[in-house]
Design a protein around this motif. Structure first.
Motif, mmCIF file in Angstrom:
data_model
loop_
_atom_site.group_PDB
_atom_site.id
_atom_site.type_symbol
_atom_site.label_atom_id
_atom_site.label_comp_id
_atom_site.label_asym_id
_atom_site.label_seq_id
_atom_site.Cartn_x
_atom_site.Cartn_y
_atom_site.Cartn_z
ATOM 1 N N THR A 1 0.858 -1.165 0.000
ATOM 2 C CA THR A 1 0.000 0.000 0.000
ATOM 3 C C THR A 1 0.901 1.223 0.000
ATOM 4 O O THR A 1 2.116 1.124 -0.039
ATOM 5 C CB THR A 1 -0.869 0.042 1.251
ATOM 6 O OG1 THR A 1 -0.012 0.057 2.381
ATOM 7 C CG2 THR A 1 -1.764 -1.157 1.313
ATOM 8 N N TRP A 2 0.280 2.379 0.099
ATOM 9 C CA TRP A 2 1.062 3.616 0.161
ATOM 10 C C TRP A 2 1.868 3.679 1.445
ATOM 11 O O TRP A 2 2.747 4.488 1.597
ATOM 12 C CB TRP A 2 0.133 4.810 0.056
ATOM 13 C CG TRP A 2 -0.985 4.758 1.049
ATOM 14 C CD1 TRP A 2 -2.187 4.157 0.882
ATOM 15 C CD2 TRP A 2 -0.990 5.270 2.372
ATOM 16 N NE1 TRP A 2 -2.940 4.271 2.008
ATOM 17 C CE2 TRP A 2 -2.240 4.953 2.934
ATOM 18 C CE3 TRP A 2 -0.066 5.979 3.134
ATOM 19 C CZ2 TRP A 2 -2.590 5.313 4.225
ATOM 20 C CZ3 TRP A 2 -0.407 6.330 4.425
ATOM 21 C CH2 TRP A 2 -1.664 5.997 4.961
ATOM 22 N N ARG A 3 1.527 2.791 2.399
ATOM 23 C CA ARG A 3 2.240 2.797 3.675
ATOM 24 C C ARG A 3 3.666 2.311 3.548
ATOM 25 O O ARG A 3 4.551 2.775 4.234
ATOM 26 C CB ARG A 3 1.524 1.868 4.655
ATOM 27 C CG ARG A 3 0.475 2.571 5.395
ATOM 28 C CD ARG A 3 0.040 1.777 6.596
ATOM 29 N NE ARG A 3 -1.030 2.498 7.231
ATOM 30 C CZ ARG A 3 -0.850 3.635 7.862
ATOM 31 N NH1 ARG A 3 0.341 4.138 7.980
ATOM 32 N NH2 ARG A 3 -1.883 4.267 8.385
ATOM 33 N N THR B 1 0.407 9.914 11.075
ATOM 34 C CA THR B 1 -0.658 10.657 11.745
ATOM 35 C C THR B 1 -2.004 10.350 11.110
ATOM 36 O O THR B 1 -2.088 9.860 9.989
ATOM 37 C CB THR B 1 -0.431 12.184 11.656
ATOM 38 O OG1 THR B 1 -0.635 12.585 10.305
ATOM 39 C CG2 THR B 1 0.954 12.578 12.083
ATOM 40 N N ALA B 2 -3.035 10.680 11.862
ATOM 41 C CA ALA B 2 -4.395 10.462 11.368
ATOM 42 C C ALA B 2 -4.647 11.301 10.121
ATOM 43 O O ALA B 2 -5.349 10.876 9.204
ATOM 44 C CB ALA B 2 -5.392 10.822 12.459
ATOM 45 N N VAL C 1 -3.690 9.384 6.930
ATOM 46 C CA VAL C 1 -4.662 8.350 6.553
ATOM 47 C C VAL C 1 -5.877 9.002 5.907
ATOM 48 O O VAL C 1 -6.399 8.540 4.899
ATOM 49 C CB VAL C 1 -5.098 7.547 7.795
ATOM 50 C CG1 VAL C 1 -6.049 6.444 7.374
ATOM 51 C CG2 VAL C 1 -3.908 6.977 8.500
ATOM 52 N N ARG C 2 -6.302 10.107 6.504
ATOM 53 C CA ARG C 2 -7.501 10.766 5.976
ATOM 54 C C ARG C 2 -7.244 11.351 4.592
ATOM 55 O O ARG C 2 -8.133 11.354 3.741
ATOM 56 C CB ARG C 2 -7.940 11.871 6.935
ATOM 57 C CG ARG C 2 -8.419 11.279 8.236
ATOM 58 C CD ARG C 2 -8.721 12.325 9.260
ATOM 59 N NE ARG C 2 -9.078 11.664 10.513
ATOM 60 C CZ ARG C 2 -9.719 12.268 11.493
ATOM 61 N NH1 ARG C 2 -10.057 13.529 11.362
ATOM 62 N NH2 ARG C 2 -10.005 11.615 12.587
ATOM 63 N N TYR D 1 -5.142 10.134 2.298
ATOM 64 C CA TYR D 1 -5.172 9.035 1.336
ATOM 65 C C TYR D 1 -6.594 8.511 1.153
ATOM 66 O O TYR D 1 -7.009 8.176 0.050
ATOM 67 C CB TYR D 1 -4.236 7.913 1.777
ATOM 68 C CG TYR D 1 -2.812 8.154 1.350
ATOM 69 C CD1 TYR D 1 -2.388 7.834 0.069
ATOM 70 C CD2 TYR D 1 -1.894 8.711 2.215
ATOM 71 C CE1 TYR D 1 -1.094 8.065 -0.341
ATOM 72 C CE2 TYR D 1 -0.590 8.952 1.823
ATOM 73 C CZ TYR D 1 -0.190 8.625 0.545
ATOM 74 O OH TYR D 1 1.085 8.858 0.146
ATOM 75 N N ALA D 2 -7.332 8.434 2.249
ATOM 76 C CA ALA D 2 -8.706 7.942 2.162
ATOM 77 C C ALA D 2 -9.544 8.843 1.268
ATOM 78 O O ALA D 2 -10.263 8.381 0.385
ATOM 79 C CB ALA D 2 -9.320 7.862 3.559
ATOM 80 N N SER E 1 -8.640 8.446 -2.273
ATOM 81 C CA SER E 1 -8.995 7.140 -2.788
ATOM 82 C C SER E 1 -10.473 7.057 -3.172
ATOM 83 O O SER E 1 -10.827 6.448 -4.160
ATOM 84 C CB SER E 1 -8.665 6.094 -1.725
ATOM 85 O OG SER E 1 -8.931 4.814 -2.172
ATOM 86 N N HIS E 2 -11.317 7.666 -2.385
ATOM 87 C CA HIS E 2 -12.756 7.594 -2.656
ATOM 88 C C HIS E 2 -13.437 8.788 -1.981
ATOM 89 O O HIS E 2 -13.918 8.669 -0.849
ATOM 90 C CB HIS E 2 -13.324 6.277 -2.118
ATOM 91 C CG HIS E 2 -14.594 5.866 -2.786
ATOM 92 N ND1 HIS E 2 -15.708 6.657 -2.791
ATOM 93 C CD2 HIS E 2 -14.924 4.770 -3.498
ATOM 94 C CE1 HIS E 2 -16.679 6.050 -3.447
ATOM 95 N NE2 HIS E 2 -16.215 4.899 -3.899
ATOM 96 N N ALA F 1 -15.465 9.204 1.723
ATOM 97 C CA ALA F 1 -14.830 10.034 2.741
ATOM 98 C C ALA F 1 -15.839 11.018 3.308
ATOM 99 O O ALA F 1 -15.921 11.219 4.515
ATOM 100 C CB ALA F 1 -13.638 10.763 2.149
ATOM 101 N N GLY G 1 -5.721 10.381 -7.788
ATOM 102 C CA GLY G 1 -5.760 10.452 -6.340
ATOM 103 C C GLY G 1 -5.630 9.128 -5.628
ATOM 104 O O GLY G 1 -5.850 8.065 -6.210
ATOM 105 N N GLY G 2 -5.264 9.190 -4.344
ATOM 106 C CA GLY G 2 -5.282 8.011 -3.495
ATOM 107 C C GLY G 2 -4.030 7.179 -3.456
ATOM 108 O O GLY G 2 -3.878 6.351 -2.571
ATOM 109 N N ARG G 3 -3.150 7.353 -4.419
ATOM 110 C CA ARG G 3 -1.980 6.489 -4.479
ATOM 111 C C ARG G 3 -0.707 7.293 -4.691
ATOM 112 O O ARG G 3 -0.715 8.270 -5.440
ATOM 113 C CB ARG G 3 -2.128 5.491 -5.625
ATOM 114 C CG ARG G 3 -2.477 4.097 -5.182
ATOM 115 C CD ARG G 3 -2.622 3.219 -6.382
ATOM 116 N NE ARG G 3 -3.887 3.476 -7.041
ATOM 117 C CZ ARG G 3 -4.070 3.354 -8.341
ATOM 118 N NH1 ARG G 3 -3.089 3.018 -9.123
ATOM 119 N NH2 ARG G 3 -5.259 3.572 -8.860
#
Lengths: 518, 373, 321
Positions: free
Chosen positions: B51-53, B233-234, B237-238, B240-241, B244-245, B249, B310-312
């Motif tokens: 993943t992007w992580r 951090t949160a 994640v937000r 990328y979320a 992603s969609h 979101a 987006g998202g990646r």
């Protein structure tokens, strides 16, 4: 003393232009209840769900969730109130892994709320999935997971966020029986945790097995609410359609006492020889003759839609041949397939069928344009004639032919796609799940058309996950298993049990679905 | 299923559902698992499980190998290339682009695009010169620099609000801002060039500490901060979320508008940082500063494999892509003596992206074939 | 259709909105500086419009089909160099013109081929070819500029045509009529809107998507070559930086003209109005206030303002429905 209902909808009304989508609908869902919501397409179910999700603002009425009124038309407000909506295609974040999907927006943090606590989130994610009876890797992007596991991800998210009301909109339409059973087990676990469930489905058997009570909508109005024990299947259908006739046709068809469409098929029209496209299907051989309805059965993922796509020239194939009426097609060209007299009505109306940027009439005539134009110029008069004929023949309900397609209802949109291809007077018609998500009345109508078209001499390939539909309509059934032909049955030989037995993989591989057809 | 899922999202790439350069067609690693066997999902064979992580994927590996290969070949040809002086120069050159790319990357991950950074830099350079120069207002550094940083963030904020509250598509909003701010920059310069920046600022930008100027230090700090922001951090994640969609979101209660405005703000702020650390290095401030920065930055972001829908995308890829693109000009100078080679820089940049595009497509097709048994 | 306030009617037609703004600006200009509206002066200044207009009309079709071509300016650079070098070595304007056209077609084919075969987003492909073509032009020419192509050539492509309108203007009129007809009356126009709206569904409906895209980008290459000829003839100079910034200027005009950046809808008429609006605003701003930078500021504001206003009105209309 019963606890107050989780959801109370009172006198909800919504009007779109001239049509009343909802009229004074009143509904209550209690704690720990699985409440089924039924109705034909266009009965107002989706409008109701959209209002509950906060996407659409109603004109009148009120909704209270857990005793507190819900503010309308505010995105995110529903989730804050404890409502989770799950659609047929679950809205997950495809690029995020399951852990992030479960926690985004409510992340666990350390050090003053800034630092993510990944290990804690991961532990809890796995525990939550286990509670739903699932275990799959939580660290790969969920976009790479099968549909059923994406749905489980969405369910687990709802569970983690202490949702009080879960709305499921046709969750099993694309699932196999085994996946459906797993989903139902998970829903039941949610119910035991005092989550109320509003369950929307066209599959009545399913409702009887899982739901505790049912509400029926018809033409935007509330018809009845009753515990499921107090109503039978016939009564439910009667309430939904308000007319007995349509269901009778379907029931008779299900019993298989309708005469075969065409007793003696004519010459072979479509011959598919050893067709293969890695990694979805290999060595597929079958044929369809004039006036014959050939069914294609198989599990989801067996490669049925992909075969139709390859025959129609949308994808290239690696090996084999497609011969139409004695002429071999080069493959990889839709134009060539259309010129050979082929037509494909795709599975997904919105993504593969309709063109929102074109008007209704332009949508209908699109596949015909080469024939309707001279020197590239579209001959409007002939176009109008063709479009008018289809609108009449399929009884498409519309304002004006030049209106945008989004003004049509779902069933009429499906008819527009069908009309586009019928107007080309094809000799071979490929139908991919033509009755999925269609209500009982429209389904009977579509079955009637299929028979009539075959009677006119068309060769029809019918892909369907609805086994009774295949058994009642088809002259022959080709069964696919993991991308290969696993059997072929004539109409008089085929039974549901035999077809299913062939569709199941003999040596299940990990990750391959072992369910049976719905 | 996945194909339709993706096609459902407005603004996603059209075509056969493949992501942008990370062309689809791969799906799950388990060959025939239902639902993902048809249509592309995300990434190619190498990124199925990442993943992007994860800190790096196939694209990062490719970029790093390319950089090493180029350095090796040129170093073999002329060992001078491997000395500290050359790499010091490369480091200083790529620092501002790295800083700005970190901001633009977040904008792109959220599904937007920002092509106004070059003009922002020009306007901020004018502001910096006007406030600090000994021939102009002669403000203290401690007043001028914060003003420039704040202005950068504010300009980004305006673009972000146009995109979200004004619903102007980001490519148009930033195109308009680009034209508009370039006009303001020229206006602010008043038709002359500015020099005479305070000695401290010039010294930091040219000499710095421990032999390395302020630019690379700032770049290091910005990359670290952005990396932590995105993966630990949160907020990350937000981001990328949401990219992603976006629809989910919004339904999940994420502040989609806020995040997008933040991204533009951050990009504007980092452009200001790049201006402060890099512009004083130049002999004088002119209105043409940053005129091709936006293209360079977008090119790096695209080359790094960040999906424009987006998202990646990964920060490590962006940094490597900037380094690779910066490397081109000195390498060309080394290979062919004089100016002649340098003019081909852009052609090589274009070639790199084309290479990335074609190799992605090729690996996706190969992957499909490989899965046949 | 329902009645409704004039505002709503204007919102429904982007062209009408643009026409109202254009009329307002012209009226203001005529009030403040009556000589601004003089026909001769307008004609004289319109020359700088023709190259941009030529490409903008082609770009309208590309954007309607859901694509974008960032490489048009770079193609112009490469075409100009091809023209210059060929002219220098052969001293023949005819041969140079052919070389210029072939270069344009080659670049267009390169774009179209890559987009149709790899199916990668055109934004990325043309971003790459933009850098590649411009880099090639710079690398080959090494900063040289070519000139003195003869009076004959200048007259052919930048000379005065009938009614005092330049040759480029007449080419533009013809192209506008042809493209508008293609878009509204032929099946290719339908296909463009279909592909721009939903490419997958268009493919299912038998639209030759790949061929359409290839032809589009090929056509953009050809138009860029034509624009190069006009521009080279006008300045009597061919340099690698020909058409620099062209892509953004063109996209500004197309979007201002009401073509959806997401594809599916748009009209040639809108683009023409968008072009005129930018052109007149710039002229007036720079001549009235006599500050050159104001042109950029005004155009930037116009672009953002028009799109934001259009979006706001559209939302308003939807809410009232």
């Amino acid at each position: 003393m019963t606890p107050p209902p989780v959801l109370r909808i009172e006198r909800l009304g919504k009007r779109y232009g001239a049509t009343l989508a909802l009229r004074d609908v009143t509904l209550e869902v209690a704690v720990g209840e699985i409440h089924a919501l039924c109705g034909e397409n266009g009965a107002g179910k989706s409008t109701l769900i959209k209002i509950l999700a906060g996407v659409v603002r109603p004109d009148s009425g009120s909704i209270t969730v857990g005793g507190k009124p819900l503010r309308f038309g505010v995105v995110g407000e529903s989730e804050r109130a404890g409502i989770a909506v799950m659609h047929q295609q679950p809205t997950v974040f495809p690029d995020l892994d399951a852990v992030d999907n479960l926690f985004v927006g409510h992340e666990k943090t350390r050090a003053g709320g800034w630092w993510l606590d990944r290990s804690a989130m991961r532990r809890e994610a796995e525990a939550t999935l286990a509670a739903l009876g699932e275990s799959f890797p939580v660290d790969i992007p969920v976009g790479n997971l099968p549909l059923a596991q994406r749905q489980m991800t969405a369910l687990a998210r709802a569970l983690l966020q202490n949702c009080r009301l879960l709305i499921l909109d046709e969750p099993t339409a694309s699932l196999s029986a085994r996946e459906t059973a797993a989903l139902h087990a998970a829903i039941d676990k949610l119910r035991q945790r005092d989550v109320a469930v509003l369950y929307v489905s066209h599959r009545l058997d399913e409702l009887f097995s899982i739901a505790t009570s049912v509400t029926v909508l018809r033409d935007g109005a509330h018809v009845l609410t009753s515990p499921l024990g107090a109503i039978d299947r016939a009564g439910l259908i009667q309430a939904m359609v308000g007319r007995g006739a349509a269901e009778q046709i379907v029931d008779r068809a299900r019993q298989g006492d309708v005469a075969p469409s065409h007793p003696t098929p004519g010459r072979p029209m479509l011959c598919v020889e050893r067709l293969g496209r890695a990694p979805t299907f290999y060595d597929v051989t079958f044929s369809a003759s004039q006036g014959e309805i050939v069914g294609m059965a198989g599990l989801i993922g067996a490669g049925r839609s992909e075969i139709a796509r390859a025959i129609f020239g949308i994808d290239r194939y690696d090996s084999g041949s497609v011969v139409v009426d004695g002429r071999r097609l080069g493959g990889g060209s839709v134009r060539e397939a259309v010129q050979a007299g082929m037509a494909l009505v795709p599975e997904d109306r919105h993504c593969e069928g309709l063109l929102a940027s074109l008007a209704i009439d332009e949508n209908i005539s699109l596949a015909q344009l080469p024939r309707l134009s001279r020197w590239g110029f579209v001959r409007r008069r002939e176009e109008r004639a063709v479009v008018g004929e289809q609108i009449g023949q399929l009884s498409i309900k519309l304002g004006a032919p030049s209106d945008p397609v989004h003004t049509l209802s779902g069933g009429n949109q499906q008819k527009v796609v069908l009309g586009r291809w019928l107007s080309t007077t094809p000799r071979i018609l490929l139908l991919d799940e033509p009755t999925r998500g269609v209500d009982v009345g429209a389904k009977a109508q579509i079955h009637h058309w299929i028979r009539r078209l075959a009677g006119q001499g068309m060769a029809i390939l019918l892909i369907s996950s609805d086994l009774p539909e295949l058994l009642s309509l088809c002259d022959r059934i080709v069964v696919l298993r993991q991308g290969r032909v696993a059997g072929e049955f004539r109409r008089d030989e085929a039974t549901a049990a035999q077809v299913m037995a062939r569709a199941l993989p003999d040596n299940p591989l990990p990750g391959i679905d072992q369910g049976i057809l719905p | 299923m996945t194909r339709q899922d993706r096609a459902n999202d407005p603004g996603r790439d059209s075509g056969d559902g493949s992501g942008n350069t990370a062309a689809g067609g791969a799906g799950s690693s388990r060959g025939s698992s239902p639902g993902s066997s048809s249509g592309g999902t995300s990434g190619s064979w190498y990124s199925v499980r990442s993943t992007w992580r994860s800190p790096a994927g196939g694209r990062e590996l490719g970029l790093a190998l390319l950089i090493l290969a180029i350095a090796g070949v040129v170093g073999f040809h002329d060992p001078v290339f491997l000395t500290g002086v050359v790499w010091h120069d490369i480091l200083v050159r790529c620092a501002p682009a790295i800083i700005v790319s970190c901001g633009v990357m977040i904008v792109v991950v959220l599904g937007d695009i920002d092509i106004s950074v070059g003009s922002i830099m020009a306007l901020l350079a004018a502001l910096l010169g006007r406030t600090l120069s000994s021939h102009e207002l002669q403000w203290s550094v401690w007043a001028g620099v914060p003003l420039v940083l704040l202005s950068g963030a504010m300009i980004g904020c305006v673009t972000g609000m146009l995109v979200t509250l004004g619903r102007v598509p980001s490519i148009i909003a930033s195109l308009g801002m680009m034209t508009l701010l370039r006009g303001f920059a020229t206006l602010a310069m008043g038709g002359k060039n500015i020099d005479g920046l305070p000695e401290a600022v010039v010294h930091a930008s040219k000499t710095g500490w421990f032999g390395i100027p302020l630019g690379p230090w700032a770049a290091l700090l910005v990359v670290l901060a952005t990396y932590i922001l995105l993966t630990r951090t949160a907020l990350g994640v937000r981001i990328y979320a949401t990219g992603s969609h976006p629809e989910s979101a919004g339904n999940a209660g994420l502040p989609v508008y806020g995040l997008r405005i933040f991204a533009f703000c951050y990009a504007g702020f980092l452009t200001a940082v790049a201006t402060v650390v890099d512009v004083p290095r130049l002999p004088k401030i002119e209105s043409g500063i940053g005129s091709e920065l936006e293209l360079f930055v977008i090119t790096s972001v695209v080359l790094s494999g960040v999906s424009i829908s987006g998202g990646r995308g990964r920060l490590s890829g962006v940094v490597l892509a900037v380094v690779l693109l910066t490397l081109v000009r000195p390498v060309l100078t080394f290979l062919s003596v004089g100016e002649a080679g340098e003019k081909w820089t852009k052609a090589i940049h274009g070639l790199f992206i084309l290479l990335a595009v074609v190799s992605d497509r090729f690996s996706a097709t190969m992957d499909r074939r490989k899965k046949s048994r | 259709m329902s009645e409704g306030t004039p505002w709503r009617r204007i919102a429904r037609s982007h062209e009408l909105m643009l026409a109202v703004i254009l009329a307002g600006i012209l009226a203001f200009a005529g009030w403040r500086m009556p000589q601004f509206l003089a026909w001769d002066g307008q004609l004289n200044l319109s020359r700088q419009l023709w190259e941009t207009a030529l490409i903008a009309m082609g770009m309208t079709l590309v954007v309607i089909a859901g694509g974008i071509d960032l490489s048009v300016g770079a193609i112009m650079g490469l075409c100009a160099i091809a023209f210059g070098i060929c002219h220098q070595s052969s001293q023949s304007v005819g041969l140079a013109t052919v070389a210029c056209m072939l270069t344009g077609i080659g670049c267009g084919a390169c774009n179209g081929g890559l987009i149709a075969i790899t199916r990668v987003h055109p934004l990325i492909v043309t971003l790459a070819t933009m850098a590649a073509f411009r880099g090639m032009a710079e690398g080959i020419s090494q900063g040289a500029s070519y000139s003195r192509f003869g009076e004959h050539f200048g007259r052919a492509f930048a000379g005065q045509g009938p009614f005092g309108i330049a040759v480029g203007g007449w080419i533009n009129f013809a192209l506008a009529i042809v493209l508008a007809t293609v878009l509204s009356r032929t099946r290719w126009g339908r296909y463009l809107r279909a592909v721009g709206g939903n490419e997958l569904a268009a493919r299912y409906a038998g639209v030759p998507v790949e061929r359409l895209k290839f032809t589009l980008y090929l056509g953009m290459g050809l138009l860029s070559a034509c624009a190069t000829l006009i521009s080279v003839a006008r300045f009597d100079t061919a340099k690698a930086d020909a058409g620099r910034g062209m892509e953004l200027e063109v996209i500004t005009a197309v979007v201002l003209g009401g073509t959806s950046v997401f594809g599916g809808s748009g009209r040639i008429g809108g683009t023409v109005l968008g072009l005129l609006l930018i052109h007149e605003t710039r002229l007036f701003a720079s001549r009235y206030w006599r500050i050159d930078e104001l042109r950029q500021i005004v155009v930037g504001c116009l672009l953002i303002g028009a799109v934001a206003a259009y979006q706001a009105l559209k939302r308003e209309v939807r809410r009232e429905k």
